[in-house]
Design a protein around this motif. Structure first.
Motif, PDB file in Angstrom:
ATOM      1  N   ASN A 174     -16.919 -47.993   4.965  1.00 33.55           N
ATOM      2  CA  ASN A 174     -17.933 -46.947   4.813  1.00 33.55           C
ATOM      3  C   ASN A 174     -17.477 -45.709   5.574  1.00 33.55           C
ATOM      4  O   ASN A 174     -16.391 -45.693   6.156  1.00 33.55           O
ATOM      5  N   SER A 175     -18.302 -44.685   5.586  1.00 33.37           N
ATOM      6  CA  SER A 175     -17.908 -43.409   6.191  1.00 33.37           C
ATOM      7  C   SER A 175     -18.288 -43.290   7.667  1.00 33.37           C
ATOM      8  O   SER A 175     -18.143 -42.226   8.251  1.00 33.37           O
ATOM      9  N   ASN A 176     -18.759 -44.350   8.261  1.00 30.31           N
ATOM     10  CA  ASN A 176     -19.157 -44.302   9.664  1.00 30.31           C
ATOM     11  C   ASN A 176     -17.935 -44.248  10.575  1.00 30.31           C
ATOM     12  O   ASN A 176     -17.002 -45.048  10.424  1.00 30.31           O
ATOM     13  N   ILE A 177     -17.911 -43.304  11.522  1.00 32.51           N
ATOM     14  CA  ILE A 177     -16.841 -43.212  12.522  1.00 32.51           C
ATOM     15  C   ILE A 177     -17.486 -43.000  13.884  1.00 32.51           C
ATOM     16  O   ILE A 177     -18.663 -42.640  13.978  1.00 32.51           O
ATOM     17  N   PHE A 178     -16.716 -43.227  14.954  1.00 32.08           N
ATOM     18  CA  PHE A 178     -17.272 -43.115  16.296  1.00 32.08           C
ATOM     19  C   PHE A 178     -16.314 -42.354  17.205  1.00 32.08           C
ATOM     20  O   PHE A 178     -15.107 -42.294  16.965  1.00 32.08           O
ATOM     21  N   SER A 179     -16.886 -41.760  18.253  1.00 36.32           N
ATOM     22  CA  SER A 179     -16.109 -40.974  19.201  1.00 36.32           C
ATOM     23  C   SER A 179     -15.028 -41.834  19.834  1.00 36.32           C
ATOM     24  O   SER A 179     -15.279 -42.958  20.273  1.00 36.32           O
ATOM     25  N   GLY A 180     -13.800 -41.313  19.866  1.00 29.84           N
ATOM     26  CA  GLY A 180     -12.674 -42.042  20.428  1.00 29.84           C
ATOM     27  C   GLY A 180     -11.864 -42.801  19.406  1.00 29.84           C
ATOM     28  O   GLY A 180     -10.737 -43.237  19.686  1.00 29.84           O
ATOM     29  N   GLN A 181     -12.408 -42.979  18.220  1.00 31.94           N
ATOM     30  CA  GLN A 181     -11.683 -43.671  17.153  1.00 31.94           C
ATOM     31  C   GLN A 181     -10.492 -42.837  16.706  1.00 31.94           C
ATOM     32  O   GLN A 181     -10.563 -41.613  16.650  1.00 31.94           O
ATOM     33  N   VAL A 182      -9.379 -43.477  16.397  1.00 29.17           N
ATOM     34  CA  VAL A 182      -8.177 -42.782  15.952  1.00 29.17           C
ATOM     35  C   VAL A 182      -7.998 -42.994  14.454  1.00 29.17           C
ATOM     36  O   VAL A 182      -7.954 -44.139  13.980  1.00 29.17           O
ATOM     37  N   LEU A 183      -7.910 -41.901  13.726  1.00 28.51           N
ATOM     38  CA  LEU A 183      -7.764 -41.957  12.274  1.00 28.51           C
ATOM     39  C   LEU A 183      -6.382 -41.473  11.858  1.00 28.51           C
ATOM     40  O   LEU A 183      -5.858 -40.509  12.415  1.00 28.51           O
ATOM     41  N   ASP A 184      -5.800 -42.156  10.876  1.00 30.23           N
ATOM     42  CA  ASP A 184      -4.591 -41.641  10.249  1.00 30.23           C
ATOM     43  C   ASP A 184      -4.993 -40.507   9.322  1.00 30.23           C
ATOM     44  O   ASP A 184      -5.907 -40.657   8.506  1.00 30.23           O
ATOM     45  N   VAL A 185      -4.323 -39.357   9.451  1.00 31.26           N
ATOM     46  CA  VAL A 185      -4.651 -38.194   8.613  1.00 31.26           C
ATOM     47  C   VAL A 185      -3.393 -37.718   7.895  1.00 31.26           C
ATOM     48  O   VAL A 185      -2.303 -37.738   8.463  1.00 31.26           O
ATOM     49  N   PRO A 186      -3.537 -37.300   6.639  1.00 30.49           N
ATOM     50  CA  PRO A 186      -2.382 -36.826   5.868  1.00 30.49           C
ATOM     51  C   PRO A 186      -2.023 -35.389   6.219  1.00 30.49           C
ATOM     52  O   PRO A 186      -2.813 -34.471   6.027  1.00 30.49           O
ATOM     53  N   THR A 187      -0.851 -35.184   6.784  1.00 32.49           N
ATOM     54  CA  THR A 187      -0.422 -33.854   7.210  1.00 32.49           C
ATOM     55  C   THR A 187       1.026 -33.638   6.821  1.00 32.49           C
ATOM     56  O   THR A 187       1.883 -34.430   7.178  1.00 32.49           O
ATOM     57  N   ASN A 188       1.307 -32.582   6.073  1.00 31.44           N
ATOM     58  CA  ASN A 188       2.662 -32.251   5.676  1.00 31.44           C
ATOM     59  C   ASN A 188       3.299 -31.267   6.656  1.00 31.44           C
ATOM     60  O   ASN A 188       2.635 -30.758   7.559  1.00 31.44           O
ATOM     61  N   THR A 189       4.578 -31.009   6.462  1.00 31.49           N
ATOM     62  CA  THR A 189       5.286 -30.092   7.350  1.00 31.49           C
ATOM     63  C   THR A 189       5.926 -28.949   6.574  1.00 31.49           C
ATOM     64  O   THR A 189       6.219 -29.070   5.378  1.00 31.49           O
TER      65      THR A 189
END
Length: 249
Positions: free
Chosen positions: A49-64
């Motif tokens: 689900n879309s629930n997240i919490f403070s301190g949680q680490v998420l993988d994010v898509p980032t190009n260069t």
């Protein structure tokens, strides 16, 4: 500023990047910072689900993107259809200084995690405008760049267009030109009434060209002539000088 942990540098690949959730974040808010969607973040992070919490680490898509000679944050943003403000936030930058060889993080712009160049702009213009907007912009150019050549007039028009596109300013030509700060207008001709004089033919041509996206200043938001004594203004990073006018970020 976004907190990033980076594990890979390449001029053409996706960063192995992570984002540490802060208090007040939502998955939607984080996804917008990286030009992706909450659905993609849920899939990439195995979330049900879309629930997240403070301190949680998420993988994010980032190009260069590897900066080359002649680049500016404005031009990189224009290439990938990303605002200067978003690029500066993603790269933890407070100014516009970049150097050849710098590796820029580019928030992704498609669901598959790949940043793609922006589609060509419509020939009708890079921002919305009316015939009255063209006239107003041309009158400002006439008053601000009197006695200057075409490139200087075009650059004055480009500054207004850049402000309309920037999140720091109002989003229309009229409101940008007529904006006040502490009882003073942003542009002197509005303050002294010179903007009410008819636009010259050359200024009308320059206004139309600026509205189509031509920008010799590469993203400048300010300009001043060689008589200005405002230290706050003259301390801004200079983009270019044309005739008696200096353009700055």
């Amino acid at each position: 500023m976004l907190a990033l942990s980076l594990a890979l540098v390449s001029s053409s690949s996706v960063y192995a990047a992570s984002y540490k959730v802060k208090s007040g974040d939502t998955l939607y808010k984080v996804s917008k910072s990286y030009n992706t969607t909450a659905k993609v973040l849920m899939k990439n992070n195995g979330l049900s689900n879309s629930n997240i919490f403070s301190g949680q680490v998420l993988d994010v898509p980032t190009n260069t993107y590897k900066v080359v000679s002649g680049d500016s944050i404005y031009l990189i943003g224009k290439k990938y259809n990303i605002s200067m403000a978003k690029l500066k936030t993603a790269n933890n930058k407070s100014d516009n200084t970049i150097h050849p060889g710098d590796v820029f993080k580019i928030p992704t712009s498609t669901d598959n995690g790949q940043a793609v160049p922006a589609a060509p702009k419509s020939p009708t213009g890079v921002i919305k405008y009316s015939n009255s907007d063209v006239d107003l912009l041309a009158r400002l150019i006439t008053a601000e760049a009197v006695g200057e050549g075409h490139d200087a007039m075009l650059s004055v028009g480009a500054v207004v267009v850049n402000r309309v596109q920037s999140s720091q300013y109002p989003n229309s030509i009229s409101t940008v030109i007529n904006q006040k700060s502490k009882d003073y207008y942003q542009f002197t001709p509005v303050q002294n009434g010179m903007i009410n004089k008819a636009a010259s033919k050359a200024a009308i041509e320059a206004a139309n060209e600026a509205l189509k996206g031509t920008d010799p200043t590469k993203g400048a938001l300010y300009f001043y002539d060689n008589t200005v004594s405002n230290k706050w203004l003259t301390s801004k990073p200079v983009s270019t000088s044309i005739g008696n006018l200096t353009f700055a970020f």
